[in-house]
Design an enzyme around this catalytic site. Structure first.
Site, short mmCIF file in Angstrom:
data_model
loop_
_atom_site.label_atom_id
_atom_site.label_comp_id
_atom_site.label_asym_id
_atom_site.label_seq_id
_atom_site.Cartn_x
_atom_site.Cartn_y
_atom_site.Cartn_z
N GLY A 1 0.85 -1.18 0.00
CA GLY A 1 0.00 0.00 0.00
C GLY A 1 0.89 1.22 0.00
N GLU A 2 0.41 2.28 0.60
CA GLU A 2 1.21 3.50 0.73
C GLU A 2 1.67 3.56 2.18
OE1 GLU A 2 1.84 6.64 1.85
OE2 GLU A 2 3.26 6.85 0.18
N SER A 3 2.95 3.32 2.40
CA SER A 3 3.43 3.09 3.76
C SER A 3 3.22 4.29 4.68
CB SER A 3 4.92 2.69 3.75
OG SER A 3 5.70 3.71 3.13
N CYS B 1 5.96 -5.34 0.17
CA CYS B 1 6.08 -3.98 -0.33
C CYS B 1 6.08 -2.96 0.81
CB CYS B 1 4.97 -3.70 -1.36
SG CYS B 1 5.29 -2.26 -2.40
N ARG C 1 12.78 3.30 0.14
CA ARG C 1 11.32 3.32 0.05
C ARG C 1 10.79 3.20 -1.38
NH1 ARG C 1 7.40 7.25 -0.40
NH2 ARG C 1 5.48 6.90 0.78
N ILE D 1 5.34 -3.02 -7.81
CA ILE D 1 4.50 -1.83 -8.01
C ILE D 1 5.02 -0.70 -7.13
CG2 ILE D 1 2.16 -0.89 -7.89
CD1 ILE D 1 1.11 -3.77 -8.12
N ARG D 2 5.65 0.28 -7.78
CA ARG D 2 6.25 1.39 -7.03
C ARG D 2 7.00 0.84 -5.81
NH1 ARG D 2 3.13 6.27 -3.91
NH2 ARG D 2 4.88 7.70 -3.76
N HIS E 1 4.76 -8.46 -4.86
CA HIS E 1 3.40 -8.81 -4.46
C HIS E 1 3.02 -10.25 -4.86
CE1 HIS E 1 1.91 -4.72 -3.32
NE2 HIS E 1 2.88 -4.35 -4.13
N GLU F 1 0.73 -12.00 -3.66
CA GLU F 1 -0.73 -12.14 -3.60
C GLU F 1 -1.39 -11.84 -4.93
OE1 GLU F 1 -0.14 -7.76 -2.75
OE2 GLU F 1 0.95 -9.64 -2.40
#
Length: 301
Positions: A47-49, A101, A131, A165-166, A225, A227
Site C-alpha cells: 500500500g502507501e506506507s 512492499c 522506500r 508496483i512502485r 506482491h 498475492e
C-alpha cells in the site's frame, strides 16, 4: 484452525484475503486492537506506507492494543507509549509475520528515501530499505525471480513471478538475515543517491542487482506482491506451520471446493495453480500420491 490476520488499514489487504481463501486458510481483517490478540500470524500488505502509518495512529491501533495487553502486575515493564508498541510486541513475540512492499518498509529497522519528516517503523528486520528504489508507479514491472531456497523448503519450481508496483528494495542486511531473492536493477531506473544518515556522505547505488526478499527468524519480507500471482508458496512462509494431518485436510477441502477431482476417474486430481505450487508443477496427481508428495514440505529433522 490457525488464523492469519491481515492488517486492513489501507492497501492490498483484499488481495491477501482472497489468496488465503484460495489455499483454505482462515484470514481475518485486523483493524481493531483486540483482533491482534486472536491471530496466529500477521500479514502487513502493500500500500502507501506513509498513509498506513498515519491511519494506524489515527485509529490509535498501536497504542490502544498495547495498553490493553500491558499489565504491570504481570511482571513489570513500562507503559508502552504511543509509537507502534503493539505491532512491535507482536513481531517480537515470535509469531510469523510477513510484510509485502509497504509491509517490508514497516518491518525494516531503517528506511531511506522517505518523504520529508519520515515515518514510524515497526522494525524487527535487520536491514536498510529504500522506500521507492524502483521509481514511480509508471516504472512498475514484472519479472521472473530465482528462488531456490523457497523451492527447497516449499517445493515447486525454483523461480517465481515478481510483481513490483512502485516498489522498495533492500540495500543492506545484517548477518542474521537470509536472502531469498534478488533481481537485476532495471537499466532505465534513474540513478539513486543514498544518504545513510546525518553526518554520512551520500553515495550512488552502483550494484547491478538488489535484494527483494529476505527472512529473519519469524519475519518474512518481500518487495514484490505474491498475492497478485497464483504462487501460494510465499503464504506458507507467512502463516503458522500446520501438522501434516491438518495440511491434508486443507488440501482436500480445496479440492472439493474447486471441483478438482476428475469425475471420470475419482482417484485422479486435476491440479490448479495452488496445487501445482505444492506438487512440483504437475498437472495431475493420483489420490494416493498426495501424502508422498507432501514429504517435500515436511522434511525430517
Amino acid at each position: 484452525m490457525a488464523v492469519v490476520g491481515v492488517l486492513a488499514l489501507q492497501g492490498s489487504y483484499n488481495e491477501h484475503m482472497a489468496a488465503l481463501r484460495r489455499i483454505g486458510v482462515k484470514g481475518v481483517e485486523v483493524r481493531k486492537p483486540e483482533q491482534l490478540l486472536g491471530i496466529d500470524s500477521l500479514i502487513i500488505p502493500g500500500g502507501e506506507s506513509t498513509t498506513m502509518a498515519k491511519l494506524a495512529n489515527y485509529h490509535n491501533l498501536c497504542r490502544r492494543f498495547a495498553a490493553a495487553a500491558w499489565n504491570p502486575c504481570r511482571g513489570g515493564g513500562t507503559d508502552p507509549g504511543p509509537v507502534f508498541p503493539a505491532l512491535r510486541e507482536f513481531v517480537g513475540g515470535g509469531k510469523p509475520v510477513w510484510g509485502t512492499c509497504a509491509g517490508l518498509i514497516f518491518l525494516a529497522n531503517k528506511a531511506v528515501g522517505q518523504k520529508t519528516g519520515g515515518q514510524e517503523l515497526v522494525g524487527g528486520l535487520d536491514c536498510t530499505v529504500h522506500r521507492n528504489f524502483f521509481g514511480s508507479q509508471l516504472q512498475s514491472f514484472e519479472t521472473e525471480l530465482s528462488v531456490p531456497k523457497l523451492s527447497e523448503k516449499e517445493g515447486g519450481n525454483d523461480t517465481c513471478r515478481g510483481v513490483f508496483i512502485r516498489a522498495p528494495a533492500i540495500l543492506e542486511v545484517g548477518p542474521d538475515v537470509e536472502i531469498l531473492a534478488d533481481c537485476p536493477v532495471p537499466v532505465d531506473r534513474p540513478s539513486i543517491t543514498i544518504s545513510f544518515g546525518e553526518g554520512t556522505e551520500e553515495e550512488e547505488y552502483s550494484k547491478d542487482r538488489v535484494i527483494v526478499a529476505v527472512r529473519q527468524g519469524n519475519i518474512l519480507a518481500t518487495a514484490f506482491h505474491p498475492e497478485l500471482t497464483s504462487d501460494s508458496r510465499w503464504f506458507a512462509g507467512g502463516a503458522p506451520e500446520v501438522a501434516r494431518s491438518e495440511a491434508i485436510k486443507l488440501i482436500w477441502a480445496h479440492i472439493k471446493a474447486h471441483g478438482l477431482q476428475n469425475p471420470a476417474k475419482k482417484t485422479e486430481i486435476n491440479c490448479d495453480a495452488t496445487l501445482k505450487s505444492l506438487f512440483g508443477g504437475r498437472d495431475k496427481v493420483g489420490m494416493l500420491e498426495i501424502n508422498r508428495l507432501l514429504n517435500a514440505h515436511f522434511p525430517k529433522n
